[in-house]
Design a protein around this motif. Structure first.
Motif, PDB file in Angstrom:
ATOM      1  N   ILE A 379       0.854  -1.186   0.000  1.00 24.45           N
ATOM      2  CA  ILE A 379       0.000   0.000   0.000  1.00 24.45           C
ATOM      3  C   ILE A 379       0.892   1.239   0.000  1.00 24.45           C
ATOM      4  CG2 ILE A 379      -0.206  -0.003   2.534  1.00 24.45           C
ATOM      5  CD1 ILE A 379      -3.089   1.123   2.115  1.00 24.45           C
ATOM      6  N   THR A 380       0.489   2.201  -0.789  1.00 20.21           N
ATOM      7  CA  THR A 380       1.190   3.475  -0.852  1.00 20.21           C
ATOM      8  C   THR A 380       0.199   4.580  -0.517  1.00 20.21           C
ATOM      9  OG1 THR A 380       2.658   2.620  -2.564  1.00 20.21           O
ATOM     10  CG2 THR A 380       2.559   5.020  -2.293  1.00 20.21           C
ATOM     11  N   CYS A 381       0.523   5.336   0.506  1.00 23.79           N
ATOM     12  CA  CYS A 381      -0.364   6.419   0.934  1.00 23.79           C
ATOM     13  C   CYS A 381      -0.176   7.645   0.047  1.00 23.79           C
ATOM     14  CB  CYS A 381      -0.049   6.798   2.392  1.00 23.79           C
ATOM     15  SG  CYS A 381      -0.833   5.723   3.618  1.00 23.79           S
ATOM     16  N   PRO A 382      -1.189   8.495   0.043  1.00 23.25           N
ATOM     17  CA  PRO A 382      -0.999   9.777  -0.632  1.00 23.25           C
ATOM     18  C   PRO A 382      -0.037  10.640   0.187  1.00 23.25           C
ATOM     19  CG  PRO A 382      -3.058   9.787   0.561  1.00 23.25           C
ATOM     20  CD  PRO A 382      -2.518   8.391   0.682  1.00 23.25           C
ATOM     21  N   GLY A 383       0.364  11.736  -0.398  1.00 26.52           N
ATOM     22  CA  GLY A 383       1.171  12.681   0.360  1.00 26.52           C
ATOM     23  C   GLY A 383       0.353  13.307   1.478  1.00 26.52           C
ATOM     24  N   ASN A 384       0.995  14.074   2.309  1.00 25.67           N
ATOM     25  CA  ASN A 384       0.290  14.746   3.390  1.00 25.67           C
ATOM     26  C   ASN A 384      -0.867  15.583   2.836  1.00 25.67           C
ATOM     27  OD1 ASN A 384       2.011  13.620   5.249  1.00 25.67           O
ATOM     28  ND2 ASN A 384       3.363  15.395   5.336  1.00 25.67           N
ATOM     29  N   GLN A 385      -1.942  15.590   3.592  1.00 28.26           N
ATOM     30  CA  GLN A 385      -3.151  16.293   3.172  1.00 28.26           C
ATOM     31  C   GLN A 385      -3.364  17.524   4.077  1.00 28.26           C
ATOM     32  OE1 GLN A 385      -5.212  14.932   0.418  1.00 28.26           O
ATOM     33  NE2 GLN A 385      -3.141  14.028   0.283  1.00 28.26           N
ATOM     34  N   ILE A 386      -4.199  18.439   3.597  1.00 27.37           N
ATOM     35  CA  ILE A 386      -4.523  19.635   4.392  1.00 27.37           C
ATOM     36  C   ILE A 386      -6.033  19.736   4.543  1.00 27.37           C
ATOM     37  CG2 ILE A 386      -2.441  20.876   3.716  1.00 27.37           C
ATOM     38  CD1 ILE A 386      -4.145  22.413   1.683  1.00 27.37           C
ATOM     39  N   GLY A 387      -6.420  20.470   5.572  1.00 28.17           N
ATOM     40  CA  GLY A 387      -7.842  20.716   5.812  1.00 28.17           C
ATOM     41  C   GLY A 387      -7.994  21.975   6.650  1.00 28.17           C
ATOM     42  N   SER A 388      -9.165  22.469   6.680  1.00 30.58           N
ATOM     43  CA  SER A 388      -9.415  23.683   7.483  1.00 30.58           C
ATOM     44  C   SER A 388     -10.667  23.490   8.315  1.00 30.58           C
ATOM     45  CB  SER A 388      -9.549  24.913   6.580  1.00 30.58           C
ATOM     46  OG  SER A 388     -10.575  24.736   5.636  1.00 30.58           O
ATOM     47  N   VAL A 389     -10.598  24.055   9.500  1.00 24.91           N
ATOM     48  CA  VAL A 389     -11.728  23.883  10.414  1.00 24.91           C
ATOM     49  C   VAL A 389     -12.901  24.736   9.934  1.00 24.91           C
ATOM     50  CG1 VAL A 389     -10.308  23.288  12.384  1.00 24.91           C
ATOM     51  CG2 VAL A 389     -10.780  25.698  11.890  1.00 24.91           C
ATOM     52  N   ASP A 390     -14.058  24.369  10.441  1.00 28.95           N
ATOM     53  CA  ASP A 390     -15.274  25.107  10.073  1.00 28.95           C
ATOM     54  C   ASP A 390     -15.519  26.221  11.100  1.00 28.95           C
ATOM     55  OD1 ASP A 390     -16.151  23.800  12.339  1.00 28.95           O
ATOM     56  OD2 ASP A 390     -17.367  22.323  11.246  1.00 28.95           O
ATOM     57  N   GLY A 391     -16.723  26.769  11.058  1.00 29.93           N
ATOM     58  CA  GLY A 391     -17.049  27.856  11.968  1.00 29.93           C
ATOM     59  C   GLY A 391     -17.035  27.462  13.422  1.00 29.93           C
ATOM     60  N   SER A 392     -17.072  26.134  13.671  1.00 31.26           N
ATOM     61  CA  SER A 392     -17.010  25.658  15.054  1.00 31.26           C
ATOM     62  C   SER A 392     -15.620  25.208  15.427  1.00 31.26           C
ATOM     63  CB  SER A 392     -17.995  24.493  15.245  1.00 31.26           C
ATOM     64  OG  SER A 392     -19.320  24.899  14.963  1.00 31.26           O
ATOM     65  N   CYS A 393     -14.684  25.547  14.555  1.00 23.78           N
ATOM     66  CA  CYS A 393     -13.283  25.146  14.770  1.00 23.78           C
ATOM     67  C   CYS A 393     -13.119  23.632  14.755  1.00 23.78           C
ATOM     68  CB  CYS A 393     -12.735  25.731  16.065  1.00 23.78           C
ATOM     69  SG  CYS A 393     -10.898  25.816  16.089  1.00 23.78           S
ATOM     70  N   ASN A 394     -13.942  22.953  13.950  1.00 25.37           N
ATOM     71  CA  ASN A 394     -13.876  21.501  13.821  1.00 25.37           C
ATOM     72  C   ASN A 394     -13.556  21.141  12.371  1.00 25.37           C
ATOM     73  OD1 ASN A 394     -14.575  20.956  16.525  1.00 25.37           O
ATOM     74  ND2 ASN A 394     -16.753  21.231  16.049  1.00 25.37           N
ATOM     75  N   PHE A 395     -12.869  19.942  12.210  1.00 25.82           N
ATOM     76  CA  PHE A 395     -12.625  19.397  10.869  1.00 25.82           C
ATOM     77  C   PHE A 395     -13.036  17.940  10.885  1.00 25.82           C
ATOM     78  CE2 PHE A 395      -9.845  17.168   7.807  1.00 25.82           C
ATOM     79  CZ  PHE A 395     -10.251  17.810   6.648  1.00 25.82           C
ATOM     80  N   SER A 396     -13.924  17.563   9.967  1.00 25.80           N
ATOM     81  CA  SER A 396     -14.381  16.173   9.862  1.00 25.80           C
ATOM     82  C   SER A 396     -13.492  15.457   8.849  1.00 25.80           C
ATOM     83  CB  SER A 396     -15.850  16.141   9.409  1.00 25.80           C
ATOM     84  OG  SER A 396     -16.279  14.813   9.243  1.00 25.80           O
ATOM     85  N   LEU A 397     -12.736  14.429   9.335  1.00 27.49           N
ATOM     86  CA  LEU A 397     -11.817  13.724   8.440  1.00 27.49           C
ATOM     87  C   LEU A 397     -12.585  13.076   7.299  1.00 27.49           C
ATOM     88  CD1 LEU A 397      -9.391  11.904  10.921  1.00 27.49           C
ATOM     89  CD2 LEU A 397      -8.851  13.842   9.429  1.00 27.49           C
ATOM     90  N   PRO A 398     -12.163  13.306   6.067  1.00 24.53           N
ATOM     91  CA  PRO A 398     -12.827  12.630   4.945  1.00 24.53           C
ATOM     92  C   PRO A 398     -12.317  11.203   4.802  1.00 24.53           C
ATOM     93  CG  PRO A 398     -11.125  14.094   4.135  1.00 24.53           C
ATOM     94  CD  PRO A 398     -11.173  14.276   5.622  1.00 24.53           C
ATOM     95  N   ASP A 399     -12.848  10.466   3.814  1.00 22.63           N
ATOM     96  CA  ASP A 399     -12.407   9.097   3.514  1.00 22.63           C
ATOM     97  C   ASP A 399     -11.215   9.196   2.562  1.00 22.63           C
ATOM     98  OD1 ASP A 399     -12.003   6.488   2.841  1.00 22.63           O
ATOM     99  OD2 ASP A 399     -14.083   6.052   2.315  1.00 22.63           O
ATOM    100  N   TYR A 400     -10.028   8.860   3.095  1.00 22.06           N
ATOM    101  CA  TYR A 400      -8.816   8.942   2.276  1.00 22.06           C
ATOM    102  C   TYR A 400      -8.475   7.604   1.617  1.00 22.06           C
ATOM    103  CZ  TYR A 400      -7.882  13.385   4.670  1.00 22.06           C
ATOM    104  OH  TYR A 400      -7.958  14.671   5.155  1.00 22.06           O
ATOM    105  N   THR A 401      -9.256   6.574   1.862  1.00 23.28           N
ATOM    106  CA  THR A 401      -8.880   5.234   1.354  1.00 23.28           C
ATOM    107  C   THR A 401      -8.786   5.201  -0.161  1.00 23.28           C
ATOM    108  OG1 THR A 401     -11.196   4.505   1.365  1.00 23.28           O
ATOM    109  CG2 THR A 401      -9.876   4.055   3.350  1.00 23.28           C
ATOM    110  N   GLY A 402      -9.605   6.026  -0.804  1.00 26.85           N
ATOM    111  CA  GLY A 402      -9.567   6.045  -2.268  1.00 26.85           C
ATOM    112  C   GLY A 402      -8.302   6.659  -2.821  1.00 26.85           C
ATOM    113  N   LEU A 403      -7.532   7.338  -1.970  1.00 26.69           N
ATOM    114  CA  LEU A 403      -6.278   7.941  -2.439  1.00 26.69           C
ATOM    115  C   LEU A 403      -5.100   6.972  -2.325  1.00 26.69           C
ATOM    116  CD1 LEU A 403      -6.558  11.478  -0.801  1.00 26.69           C
ATOM    117  CD2 LEU A 403      -7.292  10.758  -3.090  1.00 26.69           C
ATOM    118  N   ALA A 404      -5.306   5.857  -1.646  1.00 22.24           N
ATOM    119  CA  ALA A 404      -4.221   4.878  -1.472  1.00 22.24           C
ATOM    120  C   ALA A 404      -4.056   4.050  -2.741  1.00 22.24           C
ATOM    121  CB  ALA A 404      -4.518   3.965  -0.292  1.00 22.24           C
ATOM    122  N   THR A 405      -2.829   3.607  -2.981  1.00 20.85           N
ATOM    123  CA  THR A 405      -2.554   2.657  -4.063  1.00 20.85           C
ATOM    124  C   THR A 405      -2.237   1.325  -3.397  1.00 20.85           C
ATOM    125  OG1 THR A 405      -1.659   4.407  -5.468  1.00 20.85           O
ATOM    126  CG2 THR A 405      -1.085   2.142  -6.048  1.00 20.85           C
TER     127      THR A 405
END
Length: 619
Positions: A379-405
């Motif tokens: 398995i090969t992971c994608p490179g580091n990912q970025i995200g930004s918090v919302d108005g509540s200062c929260n970030f919901s992790l998305p599904d990254y499995t589709g980015l793996a090889t």
């Protein structure tokens, strides 16, 4: 007789050589006889060329006067110079014999004497029972019959060394001399021989086969009773007695290895005619070759295997792991099903091993090969990912499995994520692990970081414009206005900074103040307002003392400029001094002069003094 006298005269001329006496020198034999006796045994001379006992003084092999008799063909019918060769034999009816050596005069006679045979040969054959026991031919190396040297012209023939062969120990009952071509005259003298006792035929052997039934390629020992007597060896035959000879032996046993059921025939023989082989009987025994017993085979325990990169397992050769045995075949052939090289997948494959002996008897056993997959997926992971918090200062992790090889040698690899998709995280770095799992729970993982930041600027509201007054140094120290701001942010705490910073010294005028709100993610917002700085401190002024001015002839004086006499100062520096009445005003008598200082910022101060006209003009 005439020829005999000629021969005698020739021999007598060269009779100077002497040699030892041999067993039969013919000196006591009867002249003209075709028989002679020696050691109690009688020999016959056979020939169609007139061979008998002849005499010639000093003509024998040693050339002495008493060596006068020998066997020759000087009385041959029609003479001995016909160039057709010559043949005679000697044989005994009373004994078999061996020949040690003899002397033979070998010549081509003529009217003038003996000459060497120009062409021709001499063959000597020893017969036994009518068959040749040995034979050898001489074509050179004869004594010189012209000069009668050596041995008075006789050639010494040693039966123990002819062409490297020893014939002196071979039993015969007849000795044949055969001359060809110019070899027409032969004279025999000094015949040394040995009597051999009469032959006793061998016993008919009684043959026994130890292990009369054997395996193919097996062996059996033939043993037999009976004596060879005068036979020299036991002859072993197959097919029938005396037909196909297998071997010979002097012992009474033989190990045989028949390829099929075989009858062995055995009898004693000598090969020289001493014993009667034409009517000799054989003893026999049958060795049966057969194998009807199955081999035995033991399989190894269950085996394990691992699939390769293509999710395949190539069945190896397990035959070497079997333990096989057979009553006849030392190494039975082991075959395998499925055969070596068969491709199988994950699971259990039954292997059957079959042992086959040399007679096609078989036995089998079986075991399982449990094939598994021990190869981890990749398995090969994608490179580091970025995200930004919302108005509540929260970030919901998305599904990254589709980015793996992800890949695996076998189909069916799945990818899972930790933390799972939907997990709420805040600002910062979250390590995400992706795990590939194949169909048999082999796993591999990789990881990467999700850097969550806050990109929402905070909010800030500034106070209204502010005012201030300079101090005695015409300076104003900006206070801290940050507490007057109203900041807010989605992620909580906000830091408010001010520019110019609190404590900054400013002067009179309007200073723009910028308040900046900075949140934990370095996001900023700002607002601004003005600080209006004024000078509310009056300047100071000190007038000079009253001034006396001389009047003119009109009793007036022109008011001078007294501003330079004032002592004026201000907290903010330069001031302007004005005078009333202004300079140049004509004054009669005295007047009050007022000096006013103005700091330019609307602040003033005044002082006054008297200007007094003084008449200094004499009347």
């Amino acid at each position: 007789m005439k020829k005999l006298l000629l021969i005698c005269s020739i021999f007598c001329l060269g009779s100077s050589l002497t040699n030892a006496q041999t067993t039969e020198d013919f000196e006591s034999e009867t002249l003209g006889s075709t028989t002679f006796s020696d050691n109690g045994h009688t020999f016959s001379i056979s020939s169609t060329d007139g061979y008998d006992i002849e005499t010639c003084p000093s003509c024998g092999w040693n050339g002495s006067a008493v060596d006068a008799r020998f066997v020759d063909n000087s009385n041959a019918p029609g003479g001995v110079d016909d160039n057709n060769g010559s043949v005679f034999s000697i044989a005994s009816a009373t004994t078999n014999f061996t020949v040690e050596d003899l002397y033979l005069f070998i010549a081509n006679p003529s009217a003038v004497g003996f000459t060497q045979p120009a062409a021709g040969s001499l063959t000597i054959t020893g017969n036994m029972g009518g068959s040749a026991a040995y034979t050898f031919t001489l074509i050179a190396g004869f004594s010189n019959v012209s000069s009668f040297t050596p041995y008075n012209g006789f050639t010494f023939i040693d039966f123990s060394n002819q062409g490297g062969s020893d014939y002196s120990n071979i039993t015969i009952d007849e000795l044949v001399f055969t001359g060809t071509g110019g070899t027409e005259y032969l004279a025999l003298d000094a015949f040394r021989w040995n009597a051999v006792a009469a032959c006793t035929n061998p016993d008919v052997p009684v043959v026994t086969a130890t292990s009369s039934t054997i395996c193919p390629s097996g062996s059996s020992t033939l043993t037999w009773t009976g004596n060879l007597n005068d036979a020299t060896a036991w002859h072993i035959y197959t097919s029938s007695c005396g037909v196909t000879q297998l071997t010979t032996t002097a012992s009474n046993s033989l190990v045989v290895t028949p390829g099929a059921t075989t009858t062995y025939y055995i009898r004693g023989e000598d090969g020289a005619g001493c014993v009667d082989e034409s009517t000799g009987l054989c003893g026999s025994a049958i060795v049966t070759v057969q194998d009807i017993t199955n081999p035995t085979i033991s399989c190894p325990g269950n085996q394990v295997g691992n699939v390769n990169g293509a999710c395949n397992f190539t069945v190896p050769d397990y035959t070497g792991l079997a333990v096989v045995a057979d009553n006849c075949t030392a190494s039975p052939i082991v075959t395998q099903a499925p055969v070596v090289g068969t491709i199988v997948g994950i699971g259990t494959t039954n292997i059957v091993l079959t042992a086959t002996d040399g007679s096609s008897n078989t036995a089998n056993c079986n075991f399982d090969v449990v094939v598994s997959d021990n190869t981890n997926p990749t398995i090969t992971c994608p490179g580091n990912q970025i995200g930004s918090v919302d108005g509540s200062c929260n970030f919901s992790l998305p599904d990254y499995t589709g980015l793996a090889t992800a890949a695996d040698n076998c189909p069916g690899v799945t990818v899972a994520q930790v933390p799972a998709a939907g997990t709420i995280v805040g600002v910062g770095t979250t390590n995400v692990v992706l795990t590939a799992t194949d169909g048999v729970t082999n796993t591999s993982n990789c990881n990467f970081n999700v850097v969550v930041s806050d990109i929402t600027n905070p909010t800030i509201s500034c106070p209204g414009n502010q005012i201030g007054s300079v101090d005695v140094s015409c300076n104003y120290s900006l206070p801290d206005y940050t507490g007057l701001a109203t900041p807010a942010d989605n992620c909580g705490a906000v830091t408010v900074t001010q520019s110019p910073a609190a404590g900054t010294i400013v002067g009179i005028g309007t200073t723009n103040i910028v308040l900046t709100a900075t949140d934990g993610g370095s996001n900023t917002s700002n607002c601004n307002f003005s600080v209006v700085i004024s000078d509310n401190t009056n300047p100071t002024i000190t007038c000079p003392a009253d001034q006396n001015e001389s009047v003119n002839t009109s009793c007036q004086f022109s008011l001078p400029d007294y501003t330079g006499l004032a002592i004026a100062s201000d907290n903010c520096g330069a001031v302007i001094v004005t005078q009333l009445p202004i300079a140049g005003t004509l004054i009669t008598g005295a007047t009050v002069v007022t000096l006013t200082v103005d700091d330019g910022n609307g602040n003033t101060a005044s002082c006054n003094f008297n200007a007094i006209g003084v008449d200094n003009i004499n009347p």
